[in-house]
Design an enzyme around this catalytic site. Structure first.
Site, short mmCIF file in Angstrom:
data_model
loop_
_atom_site.label_atom_id
_atom_site.label_comp_id
_atom_site.label_asym_id
_atom_site.label_seq_id
_atom_site.Cartn_x
_atom_site.Cartn_y
_atom_site.Cartn_z
N ASP A 60 -1.70 13.09 3.71
CA ASP A 60 -1.04 11.87 3.27
C ASP A 60 -1.99 11.15 2.33
OD1 ASP A 60 0.86 9.90 3.07
OD2 ASP A 60 0.27 8.89 4.92
N ASP A 86 -0.53 9.16 9.05
CA ASP A 86 -0.74 7.98 9.88
C ASP A 86 0.54 7.24 10.22
OD1 ASP A 86 -0.16 7.05 7.39
OD2 ASP A 86 -1.95 5.80 7.17
N ASP A 110 5.36 10.66 9.27
CA ASP A 110 4.55 11.88 9.31
C ASP A 110 4.71 12.66 10.62
OD1 ASP A 110 3.32 11.37 6.80
OD2 ASP A 110 1.99 9.92 7.76
#
Length: 933
Positions: free
Chosen positions: A338, A645, A649
């Site tokens: 990410d 996070d 996700d």
């Protein structure tokens, strides 16, 4: 209102953003001012169910314990225990069962709670909500919300369900946990095109979002499992948790070994009975062969080795939640990371200030005040730069945000963009709190999407009244009639130059705000839009972005050194993602290819592998698309680590071979779905974990290479005795003694071997490569043959010297143990010679050798051990032959290593290479260069 006998028929989930407010009201049969009636709300609650995510089934502790026995080698041991018990050998059967129970107990203790991610999702949607029913505001639990409810949102509220806005006043919502958007999103009630991506639906709010500014009213359009979080809940539940490369390899290895063991045992039994040997003796021999060939310590030592890796990683700030993840990380070929909070600091930071015709770089990242505003590489002197000072003062005073200190960390109470302006002022030596006291606010015009600026009215101690303004560059350039020169002189504005400077900053994916000032009459006490027209002086521009973590720049470079590809998968805008990717030199030649979620949606499955292989950055992707990307990489044979996070996700974290969550900035949902949590949110910790993971995999291979010759050698000795119709050189209980003591006292020390010097220069181990390569299998066969001839030969020699059978068997047992002591030294490195490893580089080796010697002396000379294991004291002269065999095996293996890997014998162990320079942040205009250490 809906009648009691009707069920609501709202439009398909996700289509409410394209409808005008009045159509949403009609479809949900509600009232946009008075909300639902109390009776109607109660009926809908009964029909629709509570606004909560559905619970999941969990297997109980008994089932988890029984699963530990579901292993081919364990089945063979249990069968051997039953057969031994039927033959009346109670002690032998007890020892076998004890080994099985110990292995099961270790596995049970390490059993993970894989479904906790779903509980964390449920916790996110349990909150209080303000709702309007029958025209009256009421405070209820979010679980009692129903479609059609009118919800009131204010600053600090958590969004309790999916909403379609009816009104929005200066409303901003932080949706980063769901969409990956790095800044709060401004909300408006107007209808949007049908193709608008979820992260761009400004007229919607989704369950779990946080209101950072303003207020608004929204109609509930989805609750419980029908919300966006509910959809992710389903994805998490449906995501298959794959076996790790280690568990797959151990599984294949165990199945093959089980078939071989059963085949040899059956062959031994059949051979003996055909020759007329008693059935019970042949059954004992077959059990001895099976028990001897099974590496009983393998499951326990694998678990312990992984647990040691867990402890090592914890010291390097990586917490492992599932044991096999230790080794999996060492096999990783692709890291899908990410952006927000992982590669970047998840903290807006001013990097450049343009004031008085000069550009001033700003150092430091995040909300910490460490850093400086520079002027020609030196700290800027605000006394010599009035325009710079006024630009910073405007950013600090035209500001509704505050920074607070909590447990040594600065936290933002308000908008992250405004927090960045406060920090920039601090870096220049200004105190925002002191500025507020010197220039108290009298009035304000808040920011909105139509006005596109915010203005605040202030009076200083001398009675001077001034307005500070911040907003969109285009808006302030239109409003301003003058600008402040470098020395503080008011001059005519050069609009074209202002646009050019703003375009240059925006071209670097920076968010640019303009700042102005308007002098007002001393009698002014209230502020209106018309009052400042024709009075605005442009002070300058401040450009900001969510900066990359400096340590992450180094870590990404190190991952490339280790042969690991890094891909960015983010919910943020393509331009922002590209700018960050360029700073990390992602993609071929440092030029990243960017693909958006829209592009992914249009890509057919057959073309996806090629697209994924050639792309470094995926922007504006949905949770389903993240999951699709992970599956595509896995189908191509990659071992995928996914970092993240946010709530969005979680499905991909669960599906990936190893999910890596951020411990400080990550949501609880992401942490519970992940296999590993970084306690410091430092991407560099992934590099450390990769190094440890590769070391763990090496140590497991060393252990298996070490332990198998004993098992195979014992099986061959028993098979040879049956084939030659002679007395068994070793009994089942003695086999168990050798297997368990050598596994624990000797083999376990290999788990403490430090990673070898070149571990991060090797490419990742392909998931298709077996645990044992052809060369290692040849080495195992060689040592097994040496054990066969050595143990069987000394056993027969002892019998020929008229020694009792118990003495001859004790000699054979000691042959296996001493040869394993010598072979342990060989196995400390599978390629390099022993003298390059060093005896004391692993302090547990001398301890293990001492412990094994003590145990074997007890086995040989302690009367109670003689009774328990059918052993007998031997004459010291026998130790000369036994030790000689150990020296022969050690020498033969070292020569074999030299022949196969001569380069490791001729030169010193390679050192870690110097990493290439850390990519320079193009957002900085000064000449300083940063290099990775």
């Amino acid at each position: 209102m809906a009648s009691p006998d009707r069920t609501l028929h709202p439009p398909p989930r996700g289509d409410h953003h394209e409808l005008p407010v009045h159509e949403v009201v009609l479809l949900l049969e509600t009232d946009h001012e008075r909300g639902l009636g109390l009776d109607e709300a109660a009926l809908r609650l009964e029909l629709e169910g509570p606004n909560a995510l559905p619970p999941v089934d969990r297997r109980g502790p008994l089932v988890r314990f029984l699963v530990q026995f579901h292993h081919p080698l364990i089945y063979v041991l249990l069968a051997a225990a039953v057969a031994t018990l039927l033959l009346g050998e109670v002690v032998d059967a007890g020892v076998i069962l004890a080994v099985v129970l110990i292995n099961a107990g270790i596995g049970f203790v390490q059993e993970t709670r894989a479904e906790q991610a779903l509980n964390a999702l449920m916790a996110m949607v349990r909150t209080q909500a303000t709702v309007v029913r029958d025209g009256v505001r009421r405070r209820i639990t979010s679980e009692d919300l129903v479609p059609g409810d009118l919800v009131v949102l204010e600053t600090g509220d958590r969004v309790p369900a999916d909403l379609r806005f009816v009104t929005a006043h200066e409303l901003q919502i932080d949706e980063s946990a769901l969409t990956g958007e790095s800044v709060p999103v401004e909300k408006v009630p107007m209808a949007l095109p049908a193709e608008t991506a979820l992260a761009d639906r400004a007229n919607m709010a989704y369950s779990g979002g946080l209101v950072t500014r303003g207020r608004g009213h929204g109609i509930v359009v989805a609750t419980g499992a029908d919300t966006e979080i509910g959809r992710i809940h389903r994805l998490v539940g449906e995501a298959e948790v794959l076996q790790t490369p280690l568990t797959r390899k151990i599984g294949r290895f165990s199945r093959v070994l089980t078939v071989i063991i059963l085949g040899l045992a059956a062959l031994a039994f059949a051979l003996g009975t055909v020759r007329g040997e008693p059935v019970d003796e042949m059954l004992t021999a077959a059990v001895a062969l099976a028990v001897g060939a099974i590496p009983e310590g393998l499951p326990a030592v694998v678990t312990i080795t992984l647990a040691i890796g867990v402890a090592r990683m914890a010291r390097r700030r990586a917490i492992i939640r599932r044991l096999p993840a230790v080794e999996t990380l060492g096999s990783t070929t692709v890291i899908c990371t990410d952006k927000t909070g992982t590669l970047t600091a998840n903290a807006m930071t001013v990097t450049t200030i343009v004031a008085g015709g000069r550009s001033h770089p700003v150092t430091g990242t995040g909300y910490a005040s460490e850093g400086q505003v520079l002027d020609d590489d030196d700290p800027a002197d605000l006394a010599r730069h009035p325009a710079l000072r006024e630009c910073l003062v405007a950013g600090a005073l035209c500001n509704d945000t505050h920074l607070t200190e909590t447990a040594g960390r600065r936290e933002v109470a308000g908008d992250p963009t405004e927090a960045a302006l406060l920090v920039a002022a601090e870096k220049a030596g200004l105190d925002p709190d002191q500025l507020r006291r010197r220039l108290p606010r009298l009035d304000a015009v808040p920011f909105d999407s139509e006005r596109r600026y915010m203005a605040t009215l202030h009076r200083d101690e001398s009675g001077r009244v001034v307005v500070y303004i911040k907003g969109a560059v285009e808006r302030l350039l239109d409003m301003a009639t003058h600008e402040l020169d470098r020395d503080g002189t008011v001059t005519a504005i050069d609009t074209d130059a202002g646009h050019a400077r703003a375009d240059e900053l925006a071209g670097r994916a920076l968010r640019v705000l303009a700042f102005g000032r308007a002098e007002m009459p001393a009698s002014t006490t209230a502020l209106t839009e018309g009052l400042i027209d024709g009075r605005v002086t442009l002070l300058g521009l401040q450009a900001m972005f969510d900066p990359p973590r400096p340590e992450a720049l180094t870590a990404v470079s190190a991952c490339r050194d280790a042969g690991i590809e890094v891909k960015m998968i983010t919910g943020d805008h393509a331009g922002t993602a590209r700018a960050i990717a360029e700073r990390f030199a992602l993609g071929h030649g440092g030029v990243p290819t960017v693909v958006t979620g829209t592009d992914l949606a249009a890509c057919p499955d057959e073309d996806l592998p090629e697209l994924v292989a050639g792309t470094a950055v995926f922007a504006r992707v949905s949770p389903e698309q993240k999951l699709r990307l992970v599956r595509s990489l896995q189908a191509a044979g990659h071992v995928v680590a996914m970092t993240g996070d946010g709530v969005n996700d979680a499905p991909a974290l669960r599906r990936a071979d190893i999910g890596v969550a951020m411990g400080e900035g990550g949501t609880e949902v992401a942490k519970e779905a992940a296999d590993m949590v970084l306690t410091d949110d430092d991407f560099a910790s992934i590099e450390a974990a990769v190094e440890e993971g590769r070391g763990v995999f090496d140590n497991l291979r060393k252990f298996i290479t070490f332990i198998l010759p004993t098992s195979i050698g014992q099986g061959l000795v028993i098979l040879a005795a049956i084939a030659l119709a002679t007395t068994l050189p070793i009994l089942p209980v003695q086999v168990l003694w050798v297997n368990m003591t050598t596994a624990v006292a000797l083999g376990l020390v290999l788990a403490f071997e430090p990673p070898e010097a070149d571990v991060m220069r090797r490419p990742p181990v392909p998931s298709s490569r077996p645990l044992l390569t052809r060369s290692l299998a040849g080495r195992i066969a060689l040592v097994s043959a040496l054990m066969l001839f050595g143990a069987f030969g000394l056993f027969e020699w002892a019998l020929g010297q008229d020694e009792p059978v118990a003495v001859a068997r004790t000699v054979a047992v000691n042959v296996f143990v001493v040869v394993q002591v010598a072979y342990l030294l060989n196995c400390r490195s599978l390629e390099r010679p022993m003298w390059r490893v060093g005896l004391f580089s692993n302090r547990w080796v001398p301890a293990g050798l001492t412990a094994m010697l003590g145990l074997q002396l007890l086995f040989t000379y302690a009367p109670w051990m003689n009774d328990l294991f059918h052993s007998a004291p031997i004459h010291p002269a026998w130790w000369l032959g036994i030790t000689g065999l150990g020296v022969v095996v050690f020498t033969v293996v070292e020569v074999e290593k030299w022949l196969r890997h001569p380069r490791h014998a001729r030169r010193a162990a390679p050192t870690r290479p110097r990493r290439p320079p850390t990519p320079v942040d193009p957002g900085r205009r000064h000449d300083r260069r940063t290099r990775a250490r």
